[in-house]
Scaffold this motif. Sequence first.
Motif, PDB file in Angstrom:
ATOM      1  N   ARG A  10       0.730  -1.352  -0.095  1.00 39.17           N
ATOM      2  CA  ARG A  10      -0.066   0.023   0.049  1.00 39.17           C
ATOM      3  C   ARG A  10       0.699   1.318  -0.101  1.00 39.17           C
ATOM      4  NH1 ARG A  10      -5.230   1.314   1.656  1.00 39.17           N
ATOM      5  NH2 ARG A  10      -5.365   3.450   2.613  1.00 39.17           N
ATOM      6  N   PRO A  11       0.749   2.193  -0.808  1.00 39.53           N
ATOM      7  CA  PRO A  11       1.565   3.428  -0.927  1.00 39.53           C
ATOM      8  C   PRO A  11       1.196   3.992   0.225  1.00 39.53           C
ATOM      9  CG  PRO A  11       0.464   2.975  -2.923  1.00 39.53           C
ATOM     10  CD  PRO A  11      -0.434   1.973  -1.765  1.00 39.53           C
ATOM     11  N   SER A  12       2.285   5.353   0.575  1.00 36.71           N
ATOM     12  CA  SER A  12       1.923   6.002   1.638  1.00 36.71           C
ATOM     13  C   SER A  12       0.662   6.893   1.367  1.00 36.71           C
ATOM     14  CB  SER A  12       3.071   7.040   1.829  1.00 36.71           C
ATOM     15  OG  SER A  12       3.269   7.915   0.947  1.00 36.71           O
ATOM     16  N   GLU A  13      -0.016   7.741   2.278  1.00 36.73           N
ATOM     17  CA  GLU A  13      -1.131   8.348   2.053  1.00 36.73           C
ATOM     18  C   GLU A  13      -0.554   9.615   1.280  1.00 36.73           C
ATOM     19  OE1 GLU A  13      -4.357   7.974   2.715  1.00 36.73           O
ATOM     20  OE2 GLU A  13      -3.489   5.951   3.479  1.00 36.73           O
ATOM     21  N   ALA A  14       0.175   9.909   1.473  1.00 32.00           N
ATOM     22  CA  ALA A  14       0.934  11.297   0.582  1.00 32.00           C
ATOM     23  C   ALA A  14       0.762  10.999  -0.936  1.00 32.00           C
ATOM     24  CB  ALA A  14       2.145  11.811   0.832  1.00 32.00           C
ATOM     25  N   ASP A 132       9.081  17.106  -4.388  1.00 31.26           N
ATOM     26  CA  ASP A 132       9.678  16.514  -3.096  1.00 31.26           C
ATOM     27  C   ASP A 132      10.402  14.993  -3.670  1.00 31.26           C
ATOM     28  OD1 ASP A 132      10.218  14.452  -1.069  1.00 31.26           O
ATOM     29  OD2 ASP A 132       8.862  15.947   0.424  1.00 31.26           O
ATOM     30  N   PRO A 133      11.694  15.006  -3.585  1.00 30.85           N
ATOM     31  CA  PRO A 133      12.585  13.803  -4.246  1.00 30.85           C
ATOM     32  C   PRO A 133      11.909  12.483  -3.580  1.00 30.85           C
ATOM     33  CG  PRO A 133      13.763  14.829  -2.851  1.00 30.85           C
ATOM     34  CD  PRO A 133      12.543  15.926  -2.995  1.00 30.85           C
ATOM     35  N   VAL A 134      11.667  12.440  -2.576  1.00 33.89           N
ATOM     36  CA  VAL A 134      11.200  11.150  -1.821  1.00 33.89           C
ATOM     37  C   VAL A 134      10.051  10.746  -2.374  1.00 33.89           C
ATOM     38  CG1 VAL A 134      10.686   9.728   0.523  1.00 33.89           C
ATOM     39  CG2 VAL A 134      12.543  11.461   0.144  1.00 33.89           C
ATOM     40  N   LEU A 135       9.017  11.560  -2.233  1.00 32.53           N
ATOM     41  CA  LEU A 135       7.378  11.388  -2.758  1.00 32.53           C
ATOM     42  C   LEU A 135       7.431  11.140  -4.047  1.00 32.53           C
ATOM     43  CD1 LEU A 135       5.380  13.966  -0.905  1.00 32.53           C
ATOM     44  CD2 LEU A 135       5.546  11.487  -0.508  1.00 32.53           C
ATOM     45  N   LEU A 136       8.309  11.914  -4.805  1.00 35.09           N
ATOM     46  CA  LEU A 136       8.454  11.667  -6.242  1.00 35.09           C
ATOM     47  C   LEU A 136       8.722  10.107  -6.819  1.00 35.09           C
ATOM     48  CD1 LEU A 136       7.939  12.854  -9.098  1.00 35.09           C
ATOM     49  CD2 LEU A 136      10.261  13.564  -8.937  1.00 35.09           C
ATOM     50  N   GLU A 138       8.618   7.677  -4.925  1.00 40.04           N
ATOM     51  CA  GLU A 138       7.725   6.410  -4.748  1.00 40.04           C
ATOM     52  C   GLU A 138       6.500   6.648  -5.470  1.00 40.04           C
ATOM     53  OE1 GLU A 138       4.467   5.191  -0.880  1.00 40.04           O
ATOM     54  OE2 GLU A 138       5.781   6.822  -0.646  1.00 40.04           O
ATOM     55  N   LEU A 139       5.889   7.851  -6.027  1.00 43.20           N
ATOM     56  CA  LEU A 139       4.825   7.901  -6.969  1.00 43.20           C
ATOM     57  C   LEU A 139       5.335   7.477  -8.113  1.00 43.20           C
ATOM     58  CD1 LEU A 139       2.219   9.171  -7.758  1.00 43.20           C
ATOM     59  CD2 LEU A 139       3.738  11.560  -8.474  1.00 43.20           C
ATOM     60  N   LEU A 140       6.244   7.354  -8.779  1.00 44.87           N
ATOM     61  CA  LEU A 140       6.894   6.764  -9.777  1.00 44.87           C
ATOM     62  C   LEU A 140       6.981   5.397  -9.653  1.00 44.87           C
ATOM     63  CD1 LEU A 140       9.812   9.316 -11.184  1.00 44.87           C
ATOM     64  CD2 LEU A 140       7.294   9.153 -11.944  1.00 44.87           C
ATOM     65  N   GLU A 141       7.431   4.943  -8.698  1.00 42.37           N
ATOM     66  CA  GLU A 141       7.449   3.312  -8.686  1.00 42.37           C
ATOM     67  C   GLU A 141       6.002   2.892  -8.703  1.00 42.37           C
ATOM     68  OE1 GLU A 141       8.906  -0.037  -5.517  1.00 42.37           O
ATOM     69  OE2 GLU A 141       9.595   2.030  -5.196  1.00 42.37           O
ATOM     70  N   VAL A 142       5.120   3.445  -7.785  1.00 38.37           N
ATOM     71  CA  VAL A 142       3.770   2.839  -7.780  1.00 38.37           C
ATOM     72  C   VAL A 142       3.279   3.145  -9.127  1.00 38.37           C
ATOM     73  CG1 VAL A 142       1.589   3.443  -6.853  1.00 38.37           C
ATOM     74  CG2 VAL A 142       3.635   3.731  -5.195  1.00 38.37           C
ATOM     75  N   SER A 143       3.557   4.367  -9.809  1.00 40.66           N
ATOM     76  CA  SER A 143       2.442   4.373 -11.215  1.00 40.66           C
ATOM     77  C   SER A 143       2.910   3.530 -12.183  1.00 40.66           C
ATOM     78  CB  SER A 143       2.928   6.071 -11.691  1.00 40.66           C
ATOM     79  OG  SER A 143       2.454   6.899 -10.673  1.00 40.66           O
ATOM     80  N   SER A 144       4.261   3.123 -12.230  1.00 40.22           N
ATOM     81  CA  SER A 144       4.999   2.254 -13.188  1.00 40.22           C
ATOM     82  C   SER A 144       4.275   0.793 -13.010  1.00 40.22           C
ATOM     83  CB  SER A 144       6.564   2.257 -13.096  1.00 40.22           C
ATOM     84  OG  SER A 144       6.953   1.372 -13.977  1.00 40.22           O
TER      85      SER A 144
END
Length: 419
Positions: A10-14, A132-136, A138-144
Amino acid sequence: MNTTAQPWPRPSEAVRELMRKGAERAQSLPPEWIERLNQSLFSSPEDEKLLEDPVILAACRRANRSELLHWANANMQRPGEPVGVYVSADMVDTARELARRGLSEVLMNSARTTQSAAWELWMKMAFGLTQDPVLLEELLEVSSRSISEFIAGNMRVITQIVLEEKSALTHHDHIDKRSLVTRLLDGRDVDTEQLSQRLGYSLQQKHYAYVIWSEIQDAEIRPLEEMARALARLTGTAAPLIVFAGPATVWLWAGAAKPLDHSLLQGVVQQFPKIRAAIGSPAAGLNGFRRSHLEALNTQSLVGRLAGAPPVTRIDQVRMVSLMTQDARASKQFVVSTLGRLATESTVLQHALHAFLANGCNITQTAEALGTHRNTLLRRLERAQDLLPIEFADHRIQIAAALELLIWNTPLNEDDSLA
C-alpha cells in the motif's frame, strides 16, 4: 481483480493523494494524451498497413480512450491499488479480426508502444505534482507498476481470446465467400466459371467494387448490407456479390452495365448517414474484379486519414490527392506557401475560389453551382485573391491543387454532402 501474484504494498497516504490528483487530471482526457496514445498505435513499420483500415483504427482509438478512463477512474476511487482488467468490446472484436488475418502479434506490439506512451505522459504529470524527491520516487514506482500490470492483465485476456479464435478457425474447415474471394484477390489460379457458380456472381462481367464500413462503436452489420444492396441497385445489379470482411466492413461487387448516377448515389448516402463507402473504377473480368477492389481499398485508406472526405468517395475524386499526400509534411508546406492567409481563413472563401477554378473561372456557372448571388460571389473571390501570397492569374493550377488538398483535409460540416 489483482492481476499479479506478487504482494502489492500500500502506498503512503501522501502518494495516494498524488495518485488521486493525477488520475483526476487524466480522467478529463487531455487532448494531448489522446493524441499521443493514438500516435502510438501500430507505430512499427510492419504494422503500418493496419493504419489503412479505418474500422480497426477507429476501434483501437476508442479502446485507448476507454482503457485510459478505466485506469483513471480506478485510481480516483482506490489510488495506488491494483486496477482490474478491462477489455472493451472494441478490443475483443479487433483481437478476433486480427487473429483471423494472422496478425495477432500486431496487438502485442501495440500494447508495448501504448504502455511506453502512457508512462511517458504520466511521468511528465508526476513531475508537476510534487518536487519532493522522496515522494516523487515513490509516486513513479507505484505508477509504473500500476500501468504495466494493468496493461499486462488486459493483454493476458486478449491473448486468450486470440488463442480461442485461432482454435475455432482450425477446427472449422468450411469454405465461405470470404475465403473464396481472398483466393481471387491473392492472384491464385482459379477456374473462373466454376468459382462464379459457387459465388453466385459472374466474374467475367464489368464490375464496380465497393468497400463499405462504419467507424461508430458497436456498428451493426445489417445496415451495411442494406447499403450494399442499395448501391448495387444503382447500376441495375439484382444479385451482387457481398462479402462480410470484418466486424464493421463489407466488400461489394456489382455489375457496371450502366454508369453510376451521382445524384442517385447522393440519395443512398442520405439513407445511411452513419456509413461510409469507397468505390473503385469500373473494370471487366477477373483482373477488373481485383483492380477495382484494390482501388476501393486504397480510396478507403486515404479517406480514413482525410477529415474532409465525403461519406461516399469515388477513386476518380482522390487520385490527385492520393499522390499529393504521400509526403504529409511536403503537402502541408505546399498548401501554406501557395495559399498563405487564405489557408486559415473562412472555408466559405476557400470553397468559393475552389468552385470558381473548377468551373473554368466562369462567374455565372460558379454562382449557380454554389447557389450564391453573383455579387456575393464576386466579393468573396476578391477577398480570397487578396489573401493569396502569389498572383492568381499566374498560378491557377497550383492554387487549385492547394485548395483541393486543403478542402479534403478540412472536416465536413453536418450540412455538407457528396460532391
